[in-house]
Structure formats: structure tokens, C-alpha cells
Design a protein around this motif. Sequence first.
Motif, short mmCIF file in Angstrom:
data_model
loop_
_atom_site.label_atom_id
_atom_site.label_comp_id
_atom_site.label_asym_id
_atom_site.label_seq_id
_atom_site.Cartn_x
_atom_site.Cartn_y
_atom_site.Cartn_z
N LEU A 128 0.82 -1.21 0.00
CA LEU A 128 0.00 0.00 0.00
C LEU A 128 0.86 1.26 0.00
CD1 LEU A 128 -2.81 -1.16 2.44
CD2 LEU A 128 -3.05 -0.70 0.00
N SER A 129 2.05 1.19 0.58
CA SER A 129 2.96 2.33 0.52
C SER A 129 3.42 2.58 -0.91
CB SER A 129 4.17 2.10 1.44
OG SER A 129 3.79 2.17 2.80
N CYS A 130 3.67 1.51 -1.66
CA CYS A 130 4.03 1.66 -3.08
C CYS A 130 2.89 2.33 -3.84
CB CYS A 130 4.34 0.30 -3.70
SG CYS A 130 5.84 -0.50 -3.09
N LEU A 131 1.66 1.93 -3.56
CA LEU A 131 0.51 2.54 -4.23
C LEU A 131 0.37 4.00 -3.83
CD1 LEU A 131 -2.09 -0.37 -3.92
CD2 LEU A 131 -0.75 0.28 -5.92
N GLY A 132 0.64 4.30 -2.56
CA GLY A 132 0.61 5.69 -2.13
C GLY A 132 1.64 6.53 -2.85
N GLY A 133 2.77 5.92 -3.21
CA GLY A 133 3.81 6.65 -3.93
C GLY A 133 3.43 6.95 -5.37
#
Length: 340
Positions: A128-133
Motif C-alpha cells: 500500500l505504501s508503493c501505491l501511495g507513492g
Amino acid sequence: MATLRSDIIIPEVFTPYVIEQTTQRDAFLASGVVQPMAELNAAEGGGDFVQVPFYKANLSGDFEVLTDSSSLTPGKITADKQVAAVLHRGRAFESRDLAALAAGSDPMAAIGAKIADYIANQRQKDLLSCLGGVFGAVGNTASAAFIGLAVDGASGDTPTVLGPRQIVTGKALLGDQGEKLAAICVHPNVYYDLMERRAIDFIYDDNGAADTAASQGSTANAFGQVQVPTFMGLRVIVSADVQTANSGSSTEYASYLFTQGAIASGEQLGLQTEVDRDILAKSDAMSVDLHYVYHPVGSKFSSAVSNPTRAQLETVGNWTKVYETNNIGIVRITSTSNLD
């Protein structure tokens, strides 16, 4: 000789068990959203990044008119590359003998039973952090790599509760690839809002996680042994770690639509477990470490930062888009919830 923790948690036996249990508990894997990409295992030879070269999907230019007085103008195919960062992660847990005596049970046994859930949750947070990026902060997708794949996500938009309009708009953003969207990840407040509005259907997952709703049948508002929730034909993944913005009745939630394999995964080194006994401290310890890749297909981690933290994964400036928009299988919707 007394039985030690290392005699009970045997890494050679325990590690495969944890890997199996982690896989079963990972909703993104079970839904087919995350799929292995062999090229991402290239980091097995070392390094902090994996490069995946590719040719642009479409050839450019139109047909030329043939004449006796002119020649055809040669075109060319262009290449680019995806870049993924290897994530090195680990965690250790310890319990003292006195704590076990006071509790009347074995804390390390409890840790061993819960470790698979813990690992699955931590990996999900990295994803989810990758998607937030690639999408930016909720409510502000300006300059994000995937800005063209956001619904109601710009600073001037007014998000509403999740419904058919946003799903159809999200599919339209992918053009003729829109019908390939197969799953949606939502926050619990969004999920239970949909359930209250009777918008959730349930399907029986009798034939395996990769089967589609069409092959399994649908039972609307079913009770009993239901397996998989769906919304407008999309398999629903519920996660409290989905990004939010603001608070109270003004809270906005990110929801992600995915095609199968929209997130690629790879491993530099598989899960490792170790145990140890400290006879001076009268304590048992267990550690796990894993070295893996989660990568939104069609993006490039363009920062030189190795082994990025979640904050660095969520930094918009660390990502660029390398695929054409309608060849990327992820859409983000920003919505509200009636439960706030």
C-alpha cells in the motif's frame, strides 16, 4: 537436558509452515492481484534494484500513401525499463521465562502461532505504501506518476460515497482494458457502508482463489459459509491500512481497483527464521527476515535510495510512469463513507 525453544521451533520445519500460512493469509495474493514476475527474482545475484526492460506497447504513426515518387519513412520501436526496489525487512521477538510463569502460558508459542498473520500484514503495508507513492496523498494526486488513473482524487474534486459511478469511471480510464479490472481494495468503513446499502454480494470460492465470480455463482446477501465478498463483480479486499485523509465526517478514503497481476512480486532471498536461547537472561528469541519486491506494474522507482522505508515508498517524487496509461492495471478512487 531440558527442552529448549529451539527444540520446538525448528527453522527447517517452521519456515515452510510460516511461508504457507502467510500465503494463505495474504488477500492480495489470494485474489490474483499480486503475481510473481520471474524478472524480479534477478536480484538473487545481489543488488538493491531490479531492472525490467521492455518495448513500448504500440507502434506509432499511421499508414503512408504509396507513390512512385516517394519512399516509406522507417519508424522505430522504442524501449524503456521498469525499476523495482528490493525491500529488506526483519523482526525479532523475545520472551522471558518469568513472563511465561506469570502468564501461565508460553508467549513464544503464541508468537509462533501469530507470526504468519504479522508477516502478511507487514507486506501488505509495504504494498500500500508503493501505491501511495504512485498515486500521491489522498485528495491530492498532483504530479503523481499515475495521476491519469485517479477518480475524484484531485484537490478540487468533491468525493462521494463509493458507488457504480466511480467504478464505471475507473474502468473508462483504462479504455478497452477496463473490463479486465477484477478486484477492489477498500477501507473497512467503505466496505461496511457498502454492506449497509446492500451493495455487497458473496460468492462461494469452491474452485480456488483465481476463479472468477462468473464460474462460481453469486449469492446476494447470503448467510452461512460465504467466502468472498464482491462489489459490481469485483472481488473485495478489506484493509484498515488503506490511506485516508482528514477526519470525522470529512474523512476521505482511497480505494484501489486492480487487474489480475497488476502488482508484481519477486524475491531476492526467501523467508528466514532463527531461534536462540539466552541462558543468562533466561529468555527465548525468534527472528524472521525476508528480502522481496512489490512493484506496481508500469512504474519505475526512480530514486537512488536503496532499501526504501515506507515513507520513501510513499514519496511521489520517487516514482515515474513508464507504461502507457491504459496498459496499467490500477485505478484509485477517492470516496467518503456514510459511517462517518
